[in-house]
Design a protein around this motif. Structure first.
Motif, PDB file in Angstrom:
ATOM      1  N   GLN A 107      10.117  -4.359   8.180  1.00  0.00           N
ATOM      2  CA  GLN A 107      10.729  -2.735   8.009  1.00  0.00           C
ATOM      3  C   GLN A 107      10.291  -2.220   6.831  1.00  0.00           C
ATOM      4  OE1 GLN A 107      14.437  -3.857  10.146  1.00  0.00           O
ATOM      5  NE2 GLN A 107      14.234  -1.984  10.890  1.00  0.00           N
ATOM      6  N   ILE A 108      10.802  -3.131   5.752  1.00  0.00           N
ATOM      7  CA  ILE A 108      10.761  -2.554   4.285  1.00  0.00           C
ATOM      8  C   ILE A 108       9.218  -2.846   3.699  1.00  0.00           C
ATOM      9  CG2 ILE A 108      10.983  -3.634   1.803  1.00  0.00           C
ATOM     10  CD1 ILE A 108      13.481  -5.199   2.932  1.00  0.00           C
ATOM     11  N   MET A 109       8.393  -3.429   4.414  1.00  0.00           N
ATOM     12  CA  MET A 109       6.972  -3.345   3.831  1.00  0.00           C
ATOM     13  C   MET A 109       6.309  -1.855   4.633  1.00  0.00           C
ATOM     14  SD  MET A 109       5.799  -5.867   2.098  1.00  0.00           S
ATOM     15  CE  MET A 109       4.009  -6.061   2.487  1.00  0.00           C
ATOM     16  N   GLU A 110       6.656  -1.812   5.934  1.00  0.00           N
ATOM     17  CA  GLU A 110       6.174  -0.509   6.333  1.00  0.00           C
ATOM     18  C   GLU A 110       6.850   0.739   5.655  1.00  0.00           C
ATOM     19  OE1 GLU A 110       7.760  -0.696  10.341  1.00  0.00           O
ATOM     20  OE2 GLU A 110       5.792  -2.066  11.055  1.00  0.00           O
ATOM     21  N   ALA A 111       8.037   0.621   5.206  1.00  0.00           N
ATOM     22  CA  ALA A 111       8.452   1.921   4.473  1.00  0.00           C
ATOM     23  C   ALA A 111       7.802   1.930   3.123  1.00  0.00           C
ATOM     24  CB  ALA A 111      10.010   1.740   4.268  1.00  0.00           C
ATOM     25  N   LEU A 112       7.394   0.811   2.296  1.00  0.00           N
ATOM     26  CA  LEU A 112       6.606   0.934   1.205  1.00  0.00           C
ATOM     27  C   LEU A 112       5.387   1.728   1.592  1.00  0.00           C
ATOM     28  CD1 LEU A 112       7.801  -2.748  -0.281  1.00  0.00           C
ATOM     29  CD2 LEU A 112       8.331  -0.071  -1.266  1.00  0.00           C
ATOM     30  N   TYR A 113       4.691   1.196   2.227  1.00  0.00           N
ATOM     31  CA  TYR A 113       3.255   1.568   2.492  1.00  0.00           C
ATOM     32  C   TYR A 113       3.287   3.006   3.088  1.00  0.00           C
ATOM     33  CZ  TYR A 113       0.541  -2.757   1.965  1.00  0.00           C
ATOM     34  OH  TYR A 113      -0.068  -3.666   1.236  1.00  0.00           O
ATOM     35  N   ASP A 114       4.223   3.429   3.999  1.00  0.00           N
ATOM     36  CA  ASP A 114       4.480   4.824   4.216  1.00  0.00           C
ATOM     37  C   ASP A 114       4.540   5.794   3.148  1.00  0.00           C
ATOM     38  OD1 ASP A 114       4.864   6.936   5.986  1.00  0.00           O
ATOM     39  OD2 ASP A 114       6.821   6.934   5.888  1.00  0.00           O
ATOM     40  N   ILE A 115       5.340   5.310   1.911  1.00  0.00           N
ATOM     41  CA  ILE A 115       5.986   6.403   0.961  1.00  0.00           C
ATOM     42  C   ILE A 115       4.780   6.401  -0.456  1.00  0.00           C
ATOM     43  CG2 ILE A 115       7.693   6.926  -0.740  1.00  0.00           C
ATOM     44  CD1 ILE A 115       8.158   7.650   2.144  1.00  0.00           C
ATOM     45  N   PHE A 116       4.367   4.960  -0.642  1.00  0.00           N
ATOM     46  CA  PHE A 116       3.531   5.002  -1.839  1.00  0.00           C
ATOM     47  C   PHE A 116       2.292   4.605  -1.554  1.00  0.00           C
ATOM     48  CE2 PHE A 116       7.707   3.626  -2.819  1.00  0.00           C
ATOM     49  CZ  PHE A 116       7.981   4.185  -4.156  1.00  0.00           C
ATOM     50  N   ASP A 117       1.306   5.040  -2.594  1.00  0.00           N
ATOM     51  CA  ASP A 117      -0.108   4.641  -2.386  1.00  0.00           C
ATOM     52  C   ASP A 117      -0.417   3.143  -2.798  1.00  0.00           C
ATOM     53  OD1 ASP A 117      -2.776   4.588  -2.380  1.00  0.00           O
ATOM     54  OD2 ASP A 117      -3.237   5.613  -4.099  1.00  0.00           O
ATOM     55  N   ILE A 118      -0.578   2.158  -1.813  1.00  0.00           N
ATOM     56  CA  ILE A 118      -0.473   0.916  -2.368  1.00  0.00           C
ATOM     57  C   ILE A 118      -1.869   0.399  -2.014  1.00  0.00           C
ATOM     58  CG2 ILE A 118       0.194  -1.493  -1.487  1.00  0.00           C
ATOM     59  CD1 ILE A 118       3.008  -0.025  -0.780  1.00  0.00           C
ATOM     60  N   ASP A 119      -2.384  -0.199  -3.281  1.00  0.00           N
ATOM     61  CA  ASP A 119      -3.622  -1.078  -3.106  1.00  0.00           C
ATOM     62  C   ASP A 119      -3.200  -2.226  -3.636  1.00  0.00           C
ATOM     63  OD1 ASP A 119      -6.048  -1.944  -2.980  1.00  0.00           O
ATOM     64  OD2 ASP A 119      -7.111  -0.644  -4.423  1.00  0.00           O
ATOM     65  N   ALA A 120      -2.653  -3.264  -2.917  1.00  0.00           N
ATOM     66  CA  ALA A 120      -1.842  -4.497  -3.567  1.00  0.00           C
ATOM     67  C   ALA A 120      -2.873  -5.617  -3.862  1.00  0.00           C
ATOM     68  CB  ALA A 120      -1.008  -4.976  -2.407  1.00  0.00           C
TER      69      ALA A 120
END
Length: 374
Positions: A73-86
């Motif tokens: 759930q936390i990971m989904e929220a992070l990817y929804d809000i931020f531009d992530i290229d990890a």
């Protein structure tokens, strides 16, 4: 943007040496996860989402006390809000929380790096540190990690414990090296005032280790790690080539990062440089009542921080970088000091200032002297 740090404050019990913010009541984990997701979502369409996120770090506390479904759930929220290229997503874990299925679940969520808090394999030292896991659990966990799909992981060790013999230290290191860890964080035991250990020292029940003993332990660790192809790149961090921690390395170079969760720190440098720290209070965090105080940092403060952090690393600090990024020019007194320490083989100066292995042992003293002389 260098990264996002998420502080998961739950622990099964209090380790004797730890002064990070934690709580031992774990019943509020689900409430915390939902509040953390709200916290993440509060950054939608803000300036903090303009930059690409390269690293994510779940620290604590004990992040492995969360269920994989909660982490998802936390990971989904992070990817929804931020531009992530990890480039790196790390999760800290304790050996007693780990199973093969747990590691597989983490990998499927995109977590690419495990950070394992072993500290020691000696039963009496684990008891002294008040660790929740046993020596057997630590060894089993490393076997699981070695057999898993994680090709990047790090293990924590603590040396310089009161009563810890050279033989015990060598045994710890040899047991760990048998698993070919790509990265190791080896910390000298520090006595923090408000910890259980700090109170025992204050009451005279425990004598802190002598500096000579800690220095000897440091030499042993450097020698044994190096002979295994694991080299020091920062005072407490060692890795095989190319396996250095990206997230932590970016802290030392003043890259931007956000800290989420109670007690987490943030740093952001655009027109001005600001740092803030969330309150170390889970109840306030759950009620969205924490009010972090922001500190605006001057270029001189930033330059001194860069010296403090950079000189603890193998690469040191570039003299041109200090001038160009921080408008910081070394004074004649500083240059004289550097020349004297160079003659003592404590450091080297060319285009960069770097500490030698002997200098690293007294890094804090050298850095304090250097900053004071500006």
């Amino acid at each position: 943007m260098s990264g996002i740090y998420l502080h998961i404050p739950f622990c099964k019990q209090a380790c004797s040496y730890c002064d990070f913010y934690f709580v031992t009541r774990t019943s509020e984990r689900e409430h915390f996860v939902q509040r953390l997701i709200e916290d993440i979502e509060s950054y939608r369409d803000s300036k903090f989402t303009d930059e690409t996120v390269e690293t994510i770090y779940f620290g604590g506390g004990t992040p492995s006390l969360l269920e994989p479904a909660q982490l998802e759930q936390i990971m989904e929220a992070l990817y929804d809000i931020f531009d992530i290229d990890a480039r790196e997503i790390t999760l800290e874990m304790n050996p007693d929380d780990v199973s093969g299925q747990f590691l597989a679940d983490l990998k499927s969520l995109g977590i690419s790096r495990a950070s394992m808090g072993v500290q020691s394999f000696e039963p009496e030292l684990l008891e002294f540190m008040h660790r929740a896991h046993s020596s057997e659990e630590a060894l089993q966990c490393l076997e699981l990690l070695s057999a898993s799909d994680f090709d990047s992981f790090t293990v924590d060790l603590i040396y310089g414990n009161p009563g810890q013999s050279v033989e015990q230290l060598k045994s710890d290191v040899k047991k760990l090296l048998a698993f070919d860890p790509p990265h190791i964080s080896a910390y000298s035991l520090t006595i923090e005032p408000k910890t259980r250990l700090g109170k025992q020292v204050e009451l005279g029940r425990i004598a802190p280790p002598e500096d000579d003993k800690v220095a000897k332990h440091f030499d042993i660790i450097n020698q044994l790690f190096s002979s295994h192809g694991i080299e020091r790149y920062e005072v407490s961090n060692y890795s095989m080539p190319g396996k250095e921690a990206i997230h932590n390395s970016n802290y030392w170079k003043h890259e931007n990062y956000l800290g989420l969760g109670p007690g987490a720190h943030s740093f952001w440098w655009d027109d001005s440089a600001e740092r803030w720290e969330n309150e170390e209070d889970l109840r306030k965090y759950l009620r969205d009542e924490d009010q972090p105080e922001r500190e605006v940092l001057s270029l001189k403060q930033l330059a001194e921080e860069r010296l403090m952090m950079g000189l603890r690393t193998r690469k040191g600090v570039g003299i041109a970088e200090l001038s160009e990024r921080y408008d910081y020019v070394l004074s004649s007194r500083q240059l004289d000091y550097l020349e004297n320490r160079e003659q003592e083989d404590k450091l080297e100066v060319d285009e960069r200032i770097t500490l030698t292995d002997e200098g690293i042992k007294i890094a804090d003293a050298i850095i304090l002297d250097l900053v004071t002389l500006h």
